[in-house]
Design an enzyme around this catalytic site. Structure first.
Site, short mmCIF file in Angstrom:
data_model
loop_
_atom_site.label_atom_id
_atom_site.label_comp_id
_atom_site.label_asym_id
_atom_site.label_seq_id
_atom_site.Cartn_x
_atom_site.Cartn_y
_atom_site.Cartn_z
N GLY A 191 0.81 -1.21 0.00
CA GLY A 191 0.00 0.00 0.00
C GLY A 191 0.84 1.26 0.00
N HIS A 192 0.32 2.30 0.64
CA HIS A 192 0.95 3.61 0.63
C HIS A 192 2.29 3.62 1.38
CE1 HIS A 192 1.12 7.92 0.18
NE2 HIS A 192 1.25 8.08 1.47
N TRP A 193 2.40 2.82 2.41
CA TRP A 193 3.61 2.81 3.22
C TRP A 193 4.55 1.70 2.76
CZ3 TRP A 193 3.73 7.20 5.49
CH2 TRP A 193 2.55 7.81 5.88
#
Length: 110
Positions: free
Chosen positions: A85-87
């Site tokens: 995901g985003h991280w």
């Protein structure tokens, strides 16, 4: 992802004036989108190597942001969509780091 990563983020967000900075960035996001054609033009003109390692499940910077570089026929960027995901650097650091220099001359520091 480290279970206490949020503590570091929370601490950083508590700095004086940071709420205003975050709101200004959020309000200014449309100017970021308007710059996308200029970013693509830069890579087209300079023929700089481009390696985009992206989280396939990122809901903030969606994969289309990375794959857009592949639509330019004059460029051959390397785009890697990782199952994350985003991280992505928090959850898949070794995988992302493994791409360093894998693209034709991209990011190869020696």
């Amino acid at each position: 992802m480290s279970p206490d990563a949020w503590r570091h983020d929370f601490h950083a967000l508590q700095r004086p004036g940071n709420a205003e900075v975050q709101l200004a960035l959020y309000r200014d996001y449309p100017s970021n989108v308007r710059l996308y054609p200029a970013v693509h033009q830069y890579f087209r003109e300079t023929q700089s190597p481009l390696l985009a390692v992206w989280g396939r499940n990122d809901l903030i910077f969606v994969p289309a942001g990375a794959t857009a570089f592949q639509r330019d026929p004059a460029r051959r960027p390397e785009v890697q969509l990782i199952d994350g995901g985003h991280w992505l650097l928090e959850s898949h650091l070794d995988t992302v780091a493994g791409y360093k220099g894998s693209s034709a001359g991209c990011c190869n520091t020696g």
